[in-house]
Structure formats: C-alpha cells, structure tokens
Design a protein around this motif. Structure first.
Motif, PDB file in Angstrom:
ATOM      1  N   THR A  34       0.757  -1.172  -0.040  1.00  0.00           N
ATOM      2  CA  THR A  34       0.071   0.155  -0.057  1.00  0.00           C
ATOM      3  C   THR A  34       0.937   1.182   0.092  1.00  0.00           C
ATOM      4  O   THR A  34       1.997   1.183   0.204  1.00  0.00           O
ATOM      5  N   LEU A 197      -7.758   1.258   1.605  1.00  0.00           N
ATOM      6  CA  LEU A 197      -7.210   0.636   2.709  1.00  0.00           C
ATOM      7  C   LEU A 197      -8.146  -0.109   3.593  1.00  0.00           C
ATOM      8  O   LEU A 197      -8.030  -0.919   4.336  1.00  0.00           O
ATOM      9  N   ALA A 198      -9.429   0.319   3.488  1.00  0.00           N
ATOM     10  CA  ALA A 198     -10.813  -0.140   4.136  1.00  0.00           C
ATOM     11  C   ALA A 198     -10.688  -1.906   3.783  1.00  0.00           C
ATOM     12  O   ALA A 198     -10.919  -2.544   4.673  1.00  0.00           O
ATOM     13  N   ALA A 201      -7.867  -3.757   5.218  1.00  0.00           N
ATOM     14  CA  ALA A 201      -8.115  -3.917   6.541  1.00  0.00           C
ATOM     15  C   ALA A 201      -8.883  -5.180   6.894  1.00  0.00           C
ATOM     16  O   ALA A 201      -8.734  -5.817   7.861  1.00  0.00           O
ATOM     17  N   ARG A 202      -9.887  -5.205   6.087  1.00  0.00           N
ATOM     18  CA  ARG A 202     -10.899  -6.223   6.341  1.00  0.00           C
ATOM     19  C   ARG A 202     -10.308  -7.602   6.268  1.00  0.00           C
ATOM     20  O   ARG A 202     -10.626  -8.693   6.483  1.00  0.00           O
ATOM     21  N   ARG A 204      -7.042  -8.881   6.499  1.00  0.00           N
ATOM     22  CA  ARG A 204      -6.150  -9.282   7.677  1.00  0.00           C
ATOM     23  C   ARG A 204      -5.003 -10.252   6.756  1.00  0.00           C
ATOM     24  O   ARG A 204      -4.659 -11.311   7.078  1.00  0.00           O
ATOM     25  N   VAL A 207       0.689  -6.808   5.095  1.00  0.00           N
ATOM     26  CA  VAL A 207       0.755  -5.351   4.499  1.00  0.00           C
ATOM     27  C   VAL A 207       2.301  -4.678   4.571  1.00  0.00           C
ATOM     28  O   VAL A 207       2.777  -4.525   5.597  1.00  0.00           O
ATOM     29  N   GLN A 209       3.963  -1.319   3.605  1.00  0.00           N
ATOM     30  CA  GLN A 209       3.472   0.265   3.364  1.00  0.00           C
ATOM     31  C   GLN A 209       4.657   1.251   2.940  1.00  0.00           C
ATOM     32  O   GLN A 209       5.631   0.954   3.518  1.00  0.00           O
ATOM     33  N   GLN A 219       3.381  -4.980   8.320  1.00  0.00           N
ATOM     34  CA  GLN A 219       2.610  -5.424   9.373  1.00  0.00           C
ATOM     35  C   GLN A 219       2.135  -7.069   9.020  1.00  0.00           C
ATOM     36  O   GLN A 219       1.804  -7.214   7.926  1.00  0.00           O
ATOM     37  N   ALA A 222      -2.901 -10.486  10.671  1.00  0.00           N
ATOM     38  CA  ALA A 222      -3.619 -10.460  11.796  1.00  0.00           C
ATOM     39  C   ALA A 222      -3.906 -11.821  12.203  1.00  0.00           C
ATOM     40  O   ALA A 222      -4.596 -12.671  11.229  1.00  0.00           O
TER      41      ALA A 222
END
Lengths: 222, 325
Positions: A34, A197-198, A201-202, A204, A207, A209, A219, A222
C-alpha cells in the motif's frame, strides 16, 4: 519466493522512486502493498516483473537474482509470473477466449489442452458463458476478471496485481479479492498493490506500506 | 509433471523426446497460424496492400529489365567473339605453294583454332565483288593484293589475341598481322559499364524495397503496439513477436515480385513487335529476352527475401526500443 536486498531505483539519475527496500516473501504467502500513488508500488512490481532493473541492491525471485538474467531468458522468467493490470491490458481485437488463451499460445501449449485450461480459468472467474464475447462488450468488473483468468491460466507460482480493484465498486472489489484468496489457498504466492485501505484492513493479510519510496511499515497478517 | 512415483529411466528419455517433438509441433503450428494470419491482415486492406506491392514491383522492374537486356547482350557478345579473327598478310613475292605451306605452319600454332588461306586471286575476286569495281580493277595488269591467311584464335580475349598476333608475325613469309580489336574492346568495356550500372541500380532499388517494406511494417508495428507490449509482458520471446511481421514482409515482397514479373512480361510483349521489326530492317535476328524459369525464380526469391529483411529491420528496431533501462 521474493527477496529485496537494499534495493534502490532512480530514474534519470535524480528522482528516487525506491530507496533501500528490504523485505522477504515466503512461498504461498498473500500480501498487500500500500501507499499513496507515487509511493513506489508500481515501480516495485515492475522490478519483480523485470520491466526495470534496480539501480542498487538485488531482487531475488525463487532464489535467482533476476538482474543477472540474460535478456533472452526474460520471457521464460515472465511465464512463471501471472500479472493483473489496473487497466486490464486486454486485446480488443479478439474474443475473451483468445485473450485468456494468449499466454498458452505464447508457450506453445497444444490447442486441445489450451482449450481445457482456458475454460477452467474462465469458469473460475465466472465468465465461461461469455467466452465468445469481445472485451468491449463486457463491464469493467468483467474485464478485470478476464484479466485475472489470463494471469492464472498457466498456473503461475507467483501472481502480481497492480490496483486490481482500482475502478470497481466495493462489492465487485470484494469479489475480486475473494478470487485472489482462492488462488492463494491452492499455493500461489499473491502480491497485490492497492490503496483501498478499508478493503485491505478487512482481509487481514500481511501489508507492506510504502511512503515516498521507502518501506515504512511491514505489518504481519492479523 | 505427471505424478508417477518411480519414473523408469527409459520413460524419462522418451518423455524428453516427446517434449522436444511437441515443442517443434507447437513452433510449426505458430508458424502456420502466423503465415495465414498475416495474409488475412493484408487482404483486409486490399487496396493499401496492393499499392505497397506495386511500389515494390516498380522498384524491382528497372534493375530486372536492365539485367535481362545485359543477359541478351552477353549472348550477342558470344556470337561476336566467334568472329574475332586475325588476318596475316603474306609477303608480296610468295607463290601459291609457299602460301599453302605458310598456311599449314600457322595452323600448327597451339593457340590457333582454324585457318583459311585466301590466295591473291581469290582476294582480288572478293574485293571486286564487294566493291563492284570489277571494270576498274580488271584493267590493272598485276594483282596488287598479297595472299592472306584468316586465323581464328582459340582464345578471344583481347590480350591473348594480341599476343598471338605477335607470335604469328614472327613466322617467315608473313609480312604483317592485322587485327581489329578496338571494337571488341569497346564492346567489352560497354558490357562492363552496363554490368556495373545494373549492379548499382540493383543495390539502390533493393534498398528502396527494404525502405518500402520497412516503413509499411513500421506502421503495422505501431498499430499493434499495445498487443506487442502485452504479449511481451506475459512472456513472449522476440521471435514470437517478430514472426507475424516477418510473414507480412515476405507476403509484401512476394506480391511485389509477382507484380514485377507481370509488368516485365507485359512490357516485353508490348515492345516485342517493334524490336523484331527494327532488327529485321537491319537484317538481324534479335528478339527481346524473356524471363526464363530460373530468372523468374530468382526475381521472386530475392523480392521475398528483401521483404523479409525489411520487416526484420523494422520490428527489431521497435523491440530494441522496448528493452528496459
């Protein structure tokens, strides 16, 4: 699968598109890349596709320093990578079927075997009934799915996507991402550049950046 | 690929063989596909394709026609060579028996092909006949003409003939050897000039064909720019990208060659009647040369090759521009 070692890329000697990029991607991983437009996402993907060569550092794919490839070997290297483009890059003078069959035609796959694989790929993206249509007759979302079918038709071990949901509404974008997750589930390494980004994020996943050509965050999933 | 757990070594060898043969088959398949595909693309714009081929044809007609004319001049040359003879004039006091001995001596020279003795009396008769001066010459008391021997040399190159003349002049009883080489030399020089002009023209017009095809293919490449970019992105080799354009170039060349062939035949027929009439008015038999099978094949082969080469240059330049960095 992919390793960047202190990679830098300058254009025209001054503009620094990427600086000191260092990361690794394991085989079978799925991850997002991203950053704002101009952060260097496309440059990074172009380095992996060997459309460009790093000004500094090494890019390793499947253990090979791809900068060392002779230009006559590059086509064979690219055949192992499936690429989905933001603007689809479909050929408008031929049918959906022949667009998807293009990588197989390039590799000289026997026509009957090619037909089987093209239909399987079109079936996977839900467009088998449109195989005779021309790209112009399809919606943006459908065109993107044709692009994905073309990218996966020769079962690449690495799938790259550059803003694959760029111009699609949220529902279509989610569908496309589900497709990528399906391919990842059967062992394909998937790397997607996106600024949605939304959605990211969903989902998981891991990522990376980028900001102004630097890797500012990594990251884990998750 | 196949999941057999213990592949026997023999099977491995065979599967390698099938892989090679399937690669060859797919290669041939692509060639065939591109051969037809490029022909279809040409036929889709019949007028444009025809104009390109006509431009190629016109560029080919001039050197081809000149080549034909030179070829027939070479035949003429060969005929003239046969008439390249020397005349050895014998000394004035030589009688007929001596003349015959000298004739034999000259004929024995290794470089001499044949000799013909013209006695003084025969010489006189010929002279009278050709000039129509029978009355005037008849009034002369003595025959002023010497006997002579007409010698046909084995070698007709000017240098060889000149050397032979020097030799024959040394034979006793021979007064003087005359040879008229100037016109043979001039003809040889003219033929050489013609050959060089034809070669220069062929090179120039061949370059012209390269440019015509190259430019046409460059436009075709330009119009399929996106396609080239996409197939390169998904792993097409340069050979794969080049192939359809090479076939287009070859088709243009072949079409241009066929048109040039037709133009040459038409032109030949159009000029045949006046040329024959003109030659007959000079009492000569000369007909315009025609392209034989070998000549036609050469024309078509070189035009196709030029088309191919022009396309190769155009596509390769584009591919070189696309390379990263």
């Amino acid at each position: 699968m992919i390793a960047f070692e202190h990679v830098g890329k300058r254009y025209g000697g001054r503009f620094e598109a990427l600086a000191n990029i260092d990361f690794q991607v394991e085989r079978g991983e799925m991850l997002f890349l991203t950053g704002h437009s101009g952060a260097g996402k496309s440059s990074l993907l172009r380095l992996i596709m060997r459309l460009e060569r790093p000004s500094r550092g090494r890019v390793l794919v499947a253990g090979h320093d791809i900068n060392r490839l002779h230009h006559s070997q590059v086509p064979f290297y690219r055949r192992q990578i499936g690429v989905v483009f933001q603007d689809h890059q479909l050929l408008f003078d031929r049918s959906i079927y022949h667009n998807v069959a293009l990588p197989l035609e390039i590799q000289g796959v026997e026509p009957r075997e090619a037909a089987r694989r093209v239909r399987a790929a079109l079936d996977k993206v839900g467009l088998l009934h449109r195989e005779k249509a021309l790209p112009i007759e399809l919606s943006g979302g459908e065109q993107q799915r044709v692009g994905i079918a073309r990218a996966v038709v020769n079962k690449p071990s690495l799938l790259l996507a550059d803003e694959p949901t760029g111009n699609l509404d949220p529902q279509l974008s989610a569908d496309i991402m589900t497709l990528f997750e399906d391919f990842n589930r059967i062992g394909t390494t998937v790397m997607i550049a996106s600024h949605d980004l939304a959605l990211i994020a969903r989902l998981r996943h891991r990522v990376l950046q980028l900001r102004e050509g630097r890797l500012v965050a990594d990251q884990e999933a998750a | 690929m196949s999941g057999s757990a213990q592949p026997a070594p023999r099977r491995g060898a065979r599967s390698h063989q099938t892989r090679t043969s399937s690669r060859l088959r797919s290669w041939l398949r692509h060639h065939r596909a591109m051969c037809f595909d490029s022909a279809r693309r040409l036929l889709r714009h019949p007028l444009g394709s025809l104009l390109t081929m006509l431009a190629i044809a016109i560029a080919l007609v001039l050197p081809a026609a000149l080549w034909l004319v030179l070829d027939s001049a070479r035949l003429l040359d060969a005929e003239l060579d046969e008439s390249a003879t020397l005349t050895a004039y014998l000394e004035a006091g030589v009688d007929e028996a001596q003349a015959m001995r000298i004739n034999e001596a000259l004929g024995a020279h290794p470089e001499v092909n044949a000799t013909r003795l013209i006695t003084a009396a025969e010489g006189m008769a010929e002279f009278q006949e050709s000039l129509g001066l029978a009355d005037a010459l008849g009034r002369l008391e003595d025959n002023p003409l010497p006997a002579s021997v007409v010698v046909s040399p084995r070698e007709t190159r000017p240098e060889a003939v000149r050397a032979l003349a020097g030799d024959l002049e040394g034979v006793s009883g021979v007064d003087e050897v005359r040879l008229d080489l100037a016109w043979i030399e001039r003809l040889a020089q003219l033929a050489e000039l013609g050959r060089r002009v034809a070669l220069a023209l062929a090179i120039l017009f061949g370059l012209g064909v390269l440019l015509i095809v190259g430019n046409t293919i460059r436009l075709a490449v330009e119009s399929r720019r996106q396609e080239i970019q996409v197939v390169t992105l998904i792993g097409a080799t340069h050979a794969f990208v080049r192939r359809p354009f090479l076939y287009s170039g070859a088709w243009y060349g072949l079409g241009g060659g066929l048109l040039a062939w037709a133009l040459l035949s038409l032109g030949g027929q159009w000029l045949a009647a006046p040329v024959t009439a003109l030659a007959e008015s000079y009492g000569a038999h000369f007909s315009l040369p025609r392209l034989d099978a070998a000549g036609s094949a050469t024309l078509l082969f070189s035009s196709t090759l030029l088309g191919l080469l022009g396309a190769w240059i155009a596509v390769s330049r584009h591919l070189a521009e696309m390379r990263p960095e």
